[in-house]
Structures are given as structure tokens and as C-alpha cells.
Design an enzyme around this catalytic site. Sequence first.
Site, PDB file in Angstrom:
ATOM      1  N   HIS A 128      39.177  41.494  41.790  1.00  0.00           N
ATOM      2  CA  HIS A 128      39.333  40.971  42.644  1.00  0.00           C
ATOM      3  C   HIS A 128      40.033  41.599  44.817  1.00  0.00           C
ATOM      4  CE1 HIS A 128      43.090  40.730  40.637  1.00  0.00           C
ATOM      5  NE2 HIS A 128      43.751  40.059  41.507  1.00  0.00           N
TER       6      HIS A 128
HETATM    7  P1  AMP Z   1      46.649  40.687  41.307  1.00  0.00           P
HETATM    8  O1  AMP Z   1      48.073  40.697  40.831  1.00  0.00           O
HETATM    9  O2  AMP Z   1      46.091  41.603  42.198  1.00  0.00           O
HETATM   10  O3  AMP Z   1      45.977  40.579  39.809  1.00  0.00           O
HETATM   11  O4  AMP Z   1      46.938  39.355  41.860  1.00  0.00           O
HETATM   12  C1  AMP Z   1      46.334  37.708  40.825  1.00  0.00           C
HETATM   13  C2  AMP Z   1      46.040  36.661  42.460  1.00  0.00           C
HETATM   14  O5  AMP Z   1      44.819  35.052  41.403  1.00  0.00           O
HETATM   15  C3  AMP Z   1      47.116  35.800  42.836  1.00  0.00           C
HETATM   16  O6  AMP Z   1      47.507  36.173  44.176  1.00  0.00           O
HETATM   17  C4  AMP Z   1      47.498  34.714  42.373  1.00  0.00           C
HETATM   18  O7  AMP Z   1      48.611  34.269  42.934  1.00  0.00           O
HETATM   19  C5  AMP Z   1      46.051  34.196  41.954  1.00  0.00           C
HETATM   20  N1  AMP Z   1      45.230  33.665  41.636  1.00  0.00           N
HETATM   21  C6  AMP Z   1      46.353  33.494  40.017  1.00  0.00           C
HETATM   22  N2  AMP Z   1      45.656  32.085  39.313  1.00  0.00           N
HETATM   23  C7  AMP Z   1      44.510  31.283  39.902  1.00  0.00           C
HETATM   24  C8  AMP Z   1      43.651  29.936  39.884  1.00  0.00           C
HETATM   25  N3  AMP Z   1      43.635  30.148  38.987  1.00  0.00           N
HETATM   26  N4  AMP Z   1      43.038  30.608  40.878  1.00  0.00           N
HETATM   27  C9  AMP Z   1      43.211  31.523  41.785  1.00  0.00           C
HETATM   28  N5  AMP Z   1      43.855  32.097  42.413  1.00  0.00           N
HETATM   29  C10 AMP Z   1      44.677  32.388  41.255  1.00  0.00           C
END
Ligand code: AMP
Length: 188
Positions: A98
Amino acid sequence: MYDQWKNKLIDQLKDKNNILLKTETLAVVKDAYAKARHHFLILPFDESLDTIYDLDQYSIETLNEMELLAKNITELMGNKEENYKIGFHSDPSMKRLHLHVVSKDFDSPALKNKRHWNSFNTEFLLPIDKIRNDLNKFGVVQKMSAEKIKDLLNTPLKCNTCNYVPKHMPDLKNHLLKHADQYVKLNT
Ligand code: AMP
Ligand code: ZN
């Protein structure tokens, strides 16, 4: 299962109501714990791409598409691209690759600690160019050492707009409000 939370982003893709925008290969969702007034995630539908470390030289096209979509989102929000940080976390916690598209105001109750701040405001956030260069040069994305990651996430707090050095997170959050409207006006 023990690490089921890691799949929460993948689960988001299963319900089309969560998808703000999509192309044949990519989806845009809202970050559920947005760290700023605007915070989007761009994910490929390709199930083989768990993280940046699954990319190879053949992924550059996907990367270019992600970059273009990120630009499009900032335009759709009626905003300038330079008002956003766009990049990948070098040590991602959630599955499915992502790309973060996050506005530089960082005005959000979910931005709580130094780790959150530094994950977007240090080299911990890898720009698309760095990923593309690694893929061109090495065929894979180079991993940062655990020590470097720790140091980056521990970097002393500093404002991302001026030279202000806050005493602690509440001080930084309060200070950020001075600059926030220059990036994203509220209710947009
Ligand atoms: P990373 O540290 O790059 O893996 O970031 C994961 C991101 O996903 C974080 O910014 C979280 O706030 C976000 N996140 C966590 N759970 C969800 C969810 N269910 N839907 C959308 N975003 C999420
Ligand atoms: Zn400042």
C-alpha cells in the site's frame, strides 16, 4: 488467527463500498486511522504483492500506475501534489502492498506518538523514486537494517514546515495547527 489484523486492508478490498476509486489493477481506500485531514492508501489487486519486498523489475509498471493514481487523487481533492507525502513505509505492518497518500497538515486525533510522526516525516517513508531506483539497480527493494529503522522512528520531533522543535507530541500537535490550513482547508 494470531496475525489476522495484518489482513484487514485485504478485507477492505472485498467490500466495494470501501473503494473510493479503482482502476483495472489498483484500488484507493481511506486509511481507517487517518493521520491527517486526507489520508488514502493505494493497493494493487494482485494478491502476490504483500509488501514492497515482493516487487521486482517487472513491477515498475504497477509502481508507475500507483504514482499516477496518487497524483490524480490529490487533484480530485482539489489540492496540490506538494501538499501531500506520498510513499511506502519501510517496515509495513499490514499486508497488501500500500502506498500512503497523506496530507502534510498531520492534523488528526489518530496521530498520537513519535513513531506515527516519524513514520511519515523521516526516511522511514520511502518515496516512489527510491523504490523505482532500487528495482532498476538491484531487481528488489533494499531492506533497511533494524537498527536504522529504530533510529529513524526515534528521531527527535521537528516541525515539517518550520524550524520549530517541539517539547513533546501534544506540543507538536498544537503547533501543527498553525500550518494545517496551508495544506488542506477543513471541510474539503
Ligand atoms: P503500514 O504501517 O504502512 O503497514 O500502515 C498500515 C496503515 O493501514 C495504517 O496507516 C493504518 O492506519 C491503516 N489501517 C489499519 N487498519 C485499517 C483498516 N481496517 N482499513 C483501512 N486502513 C487501515
Ligand atoms: Zn512549524
